[in-house]
Scaffold this motif. Structure first.
Motif, mmCIF file in Angstrom:
data_model
loop_
_atom_site.group_PDB
_atom_site.id
_atom_site.type_symbol
_atom_site.label_atom_id
_atom_site.label_comp_id
_atom_site.label_asym_id
_atom_site.label_seq_id
_atom_site.Cartn_x
_atom_site.Cartn_y
_atom_site.Cartn_z
ATOM 1 N N PHE A 84 18.501 51.149 -49.980
ATOM 2 C CA PHE A 84 18.972 52.398 -50.225
ATOM 3 C C PHE A 84 20.324 52.612 -49.732
ATOM 4 O O PHE A 84 21.325 52.946 -50.334
ATOM 5 N N ARG A 85 20.494 51.955 -48.275
ATOM 6 C CA ARG A 85 21.681 51.809 -47.807
ATOM 7 C C ARG A 85 23.000 51.116 -48.630
ATOM 8 O O ARG A 85 24.003 51.731 -48.873
ATOM 9 N N ASP A 86 22.402 50.126 -49.214
ATOM 10 C CA ASP A 86 23.114 49.324 -49.834
ATOM 11 C C ASP A 86 23.615 49.741 -51.442
ATOM 12 O O ASP A 86 25.021 49.833 -51.598
ATOM 13 N N ILE A 87 22.732 50.673 -52.013
ATOM 14 C CA ILE A 87 23.067 51.399 -53.129
ATOM 15 C C ILE A 87 24.035 52.475 -52.895
ATOM 16 O O ILE A 87 25.074 52.599 -53.430
ATOM 17 N N ALA A 90 27.584 50.936 -52.159
ATOM 18 C CA ALA A 90 28.296 50.541 -53.258
ATOM 19 C C ALA A 90 28.794 51.594 -53.807
ATOM 20 O O ALA A 90 29.775 51.504 -54.639
ATOM 21 N N LEU A 91 28.180 52.852 -54.038
ATOM 22 C CA LEU A 91 28.662 53.851 -54.711
ATOM 23 C C LEU A 91 29.976 54.396 -53.765
ATOM 24 O O LEU A 91 30.958 54.942 -54.529
ATOM 25 N N TYR A 108 34.065 44.270 -56.634
ATOM 26 C CA TYR A 108 33.994 43.517 -55.509
ATOM 27 C C TYR A 108 33.338 44.297 -54.561
ATOM 28 O O TYR A 108 32.092 43.682 -53.895
ATOM 29 N N ASP A 109 33.400 45.655 -54.515
ATOM 30 C CA ASP A 109 32.505 46.698 -53.531
ATOM 31 C C ASP A 109 31.144 46.515 -53.883
ATOM 32 O O ASP A 109 30.364 46.482 -52.877
ATOM 33 N N ILE A 110 30.828 46.524 -54.985
ATOM 34 C CA ILE A 110 29.494 46.512 -55.505
ATOM 35 C C ILE A 110 28.922 45.012 -55.093
ATOM 36 O O ILE A 110 27.780 45.102 -54.493
ATOM 37 N N ALA A 111 29.312 44.029 -55.529
ATOM 38 C CA ALA A 111 28.888 42.669 -55.120
ATOM 39 C C ALA A 111 28.592 42.656 -53.575
ATOM 40 O O ALA A 111 27.760 42.075 -52.988
#
Length: 122
Positions: A84-87, A90-91, A108-111
């Motif tokens: 959840f933190r990563d999601i 990424a947003l 890049y930010d998403i990856a």
């Protein structure tokens, strides 16, 4: 490229395995790579559309996981918390999502935020 078995992981209904979370992370990584290929081939419009596709999925997952009933049931679930933190990251760290000049940076930010390495020791 494979599709996810489920677009939303039902953390509020069942125990979700690390492998299933990693399947989602891989889906994001694969789609980011597709976006990079489009950019290298100077297909900016298609790359921006790929970014939109990724963000639509991110937003669907974020909306579901931030619900109180989902969050409250997973207060002690480290896999949920990290995913959840990563999601969210990424947003939140993308800028000007519709700008052609920011597509590469946003991919890049998403990856960077949705990376299998975050789950290595879990």
């Amino acid at each position: 490229m494979e599709n996810m078995k489920r677009s939303i992981l039902p953390f509020d209904k069942e125990k979700i395995s690390k492998d299933e979370i990693l399947e989602h992370v891989k889906w994001y990584q694969d789609h980011v790579e597709e976006g990079y290929v489009l950019l290298r081939n100077e297909q900016k419009f298609e790359a921006r559309e790929k970014l939109r596709e990724i963000n639509k999925q991110l937003e669907q997952e974020y909306h579901h996981y931030q619900l109180e009933r989902v969050n409250n049931l997973n207060l002690n679930n480290i896999l949920f918390k990290v995913y959840f933190r990563d999601i969210h990251q990424a947003l939140a760290h993308q800028n000007q999502k519709n700008s052609y000049s920011r597509v590469h940076s946003n991919l890049y930010d998403i990856a960077d935020y949705l990376d299998e390495i975050h789950f290595t020791d879990l």
